[in-house]
Scaffold this motif. Sequence first.
Motif, PDB file in Angstrom:
ATOM      1  N   THR A  36      43.731  46.258  28.848  1.00  0.00           N
ATOM      2  CA  THR A  36      43.468  44.994  29.529  1.00  0.00           C
ATOM      3  C   THR A  36      43.149  43.924  28.502  1.00  0.00           C
ATOM      4  OG1 THR A  36      41.106  45.466  29.786  1.00  0.00           O
ATOM      5  CG2 THR A  36      42.553  46.158  31.571  1.00  0.00           C
ATOM      6  N   ASN A  39      40.446  38.756  30.059  1.00  0.00           N
ATOM      7  CA  ASN A  39      40.196  38.348  31.447  1.00  0.00           C
ATOM      8  C   ASN A  39      40.233  39.513  32.421  1.00  0.00           C
ATOM      9  OD1 ASN A  39      40.046  35.594  30.727  1.00  0.00           O
ATOM     10  ND2 ASN A  39      42.276  35.466  30.683  1.00  0.00           N
ATOM     11  N   TRP A  41      42.643  41.324  32.898  1.00  0.00           N
ATOM     12  CA  TRP A  41      44.015  41.503  33.356  1.00  0.00           C
ATOM     13  C   TRP A  41      44.666  42.612  32.531  1.00  0.00           C
ATOM     14  CZ3 TRP A  41      47.036  36.266  34.045  1.00  0.00           C
ATOM     15  CH2 TRP A  41      46.395  35.481  35.015  1.00  0.00           C
ATOM     16  N   VAL A  73      52.638  32.555  35.211  1.00  0.00           N
ATOM     17  CA  VAL A  73      51.431  33.357  35.448  1.00  0.00           C
ATOM     18  C   VAL A  73      50.654  33.542  34.151  1.00  0.00           C
ATOM     19  CG1 VAL A  73      50.575  35.628  36.163  1.00  0.00           C
ATOM     20  CG2 VAL A  73      52.412  34.530  37.449  1.00  0.00           C
ATOM     21  N   ILE A  75      51.500  36.096  31.749  1.00  0.00           N
ATOM     22  CA  ILE A  75      51.393  37.519  31.466  1.00  0.00           C
ATOM     23  C   ILE A  75      52.778  38.073  31.159  1.00  0.00           C
ATOM     24  CG2 ILE A  75      51.684  38.296  33.875  1.00  0.00           C
ATOM     25  CD1 ILE A  75      49.505  40.418  33.278  1.00  0.00           C
ATOM     26  N   THR A 243      53.120  42.673  45.884  1.00  0.00           N
ATOM     27  CA  THR A 243      52.240  42.822  44.724  1.00  0.00           C
ATOM     28  C   THR A 243      51.143  43.828  45.042  1.00  0.00           C
ATOM     29  OG1 THR A 243      52.620  40.508  44.122  1.00  0.00           O
ATOM     30  CG2 THR A 243      50.711  41.582  43.130  1.00  0.00           C
ATOM     31  N   LEU A 247      45.551  45.012  41.607  1.00  0.00           N
ATOM     32  CA  LEU A 247      45.500  44.086  40.483  1.00  0.00           C
ATOM     33  C   LEU A 247      44.344  43.107  40.708  1.00  0.00           C
ATOM     34  CD1 LEU A 247      49.299  43.205  40.082  1.00  0.00           C
ATOM     35  CD2 LEU A 247      47.933  44.684  38.588  1.00  0.00           C
ATOM     36  N   ASP A 250      42.433  37.220  40.836  1.00  0.00           N
ATOM     37  CA  ASP A 250      42.926  35.973  40.261  1.00  0.00           C
ATOM     38  C   ASP A 250      44.350  36.108  39.745  1.00  0.00           C
ATOM     39  OD1 ASP A 250      42.035  37.648  38.217  1.00  0.00           O
ATOM     40  OD2 ASP A 250      41.292  36.003  36.965  1.00  0.00           O
ATOM     41  N   LEU A 251      44.710  37.301  39.272  1.00  0.00           N
ATOM     42  CA  LEU A 251      46.088  37.547  38.851  1.00  0.00           C
ATOM     43  C   LEU A 251      47.016  37.531  40.059  1.00  0.00           C
ATOM     44  CD1 LEU A 251      48.349  38.334  36.952  1.00  0.00           C
ATOM     45  CD2 LEU A 251      47.496  40.698  36.962  1.00  0.00           C
ATOM     46  N   ARG A 252      46.605  38.174  41.158  1.00  0.00           N
ATOM     47  CA  ARG A 252      47.417  38.173  42.378  1.00  0.00           C
ATOM     48  C   ARG A 252      47.600  36.751  42.907  1.00  0.00           C
ATOM     49  NH1 ARG A 252      43.458  41.968  45.120  1.00  0.00           N
ATOM     50  NH2 ARG A 252      44.280  41.073  47.052  1.00  0.00           N
ATOM     51  N   LYS A 254      47.658  34.020  41.133  1.00  0.00           N
ATOM     52  CA  LYS A 254      48.615  33.327  40.273  1.00  0.00           C
ATOM     53  C   LYS A 254      50.044  33.787  40.549  1.00  0.00           C
ATOM     54  CE  LYS A 254      46.046  31.682  36.262  1.00  0.00           C
ATOM     55  NZ  LYS A 254      46.688  30.352  36.275  1.00  0.00           N
ATOM     56  N   VAL A 255      50.217  35.081  40.806  1.00  0.00           N
ATOM     57  CA  VAL A 255      51.548  35.605  41.142  1.00  0.00           C
ATOM     58  C   VAL A 255      52.037  34.950  42.436  1.00  0.00           C
ATOM     59  CG1 VAL A 255      52.839  37.646  41.883  1.00  0.00           C
ATOM     60  CG2 VAL A 255      51.308  37.789  39.915  1.00  0.00           C
TER      61      VAL A 255
END
Length: 316
Positions: A36, A39, A41, A73, A75, A243, A247, A250-252, A254-255
């Motif tokens: 990771t 963050n 992530w 995103v 990533i 998705t 996860l 915050d990543l989800r 952004k996706v």
Amino acid sequence: MTTPRTRKLRLLAVMTAIALATAGCGGDSEEPANGTNANDWPDKIVFAATPSGEARTFDDDYGPFVKALSRDVGIKIETFQAADYAGVIEGMIAGTVDVAQLGAFSYALAVQNGAKIEPSGVRIHAKGDQAGYVIYGMVPTSSAIKGFADFRGKTVCFPDPASTTTLIPLFEFHKAGMTVDKDFKRLTVPAGATIPRTVKRGDCQVGLASQAQLESAIRQGDVKQNDLKVVWEVRAPGSPLATRTELPQDLRNKVREATNRINAEYLEQQGFCTGDACLISASGDYGFIPIDGTYYQVIWDACEATRIDACGPIGS
């Protein structure tokens, strides 16, 4: 029927294939031992889809979209082309696939089989479209068939049994009191994109295919505009970008935001591609719009009503 042992072997094969597909694809910097970043992530996510067939590649279908998604995103995204939807589903359940393009039916099957996923958006075919797509009942132009009621007693070509384009029409047949092999003959043509030319050839009296598949068949010269006529249509839920909910939130987010921002116009404006190369998937779709999981309730309703084998335990 798939046994637990067969399922475990397939899952192992999927996980191994993904490991081989993504091995050695990282940049020059070393990845943290915990996998990771600062963050919390993951250092990368895996995007999966299935082959579209007929001389197209994964990059043809999703290359520009994946590049834009990765940039927006923030990533790294690695891609995995599974042999079929079952492979994508098993990868998402195992956590080796993070984001995937699924069909509506395969999304429902994935949820039913334990995948912890959410729809980040649903594909639309043209700018301004509503969610979902149109399935056409098509016949030769010379046919006397005028509408759905005339399908009784006819040979009807359906695509892959585990596709939404098969399930939703079967639901309509069920609601009309028509039973497979009693009131009509069902002929399966796994490659749905070939159904227009199958109808033209006379192998079935009625063919069921999406609007995009008919348009593609005409564009590629498989059939001419005046070879077939559409005598019936029904709307089906569209294909989601799913998705994994495991996860980080915050990543989800952004996706989801990026998915619904990225479309053919955006891709061209941002310099990822030009013209038709910016269309997403083999269906040549414009982009995505927001949706939530309740949108797919019709799949469970259809499975409960039709009880077709492809539904598995759905609705039981």
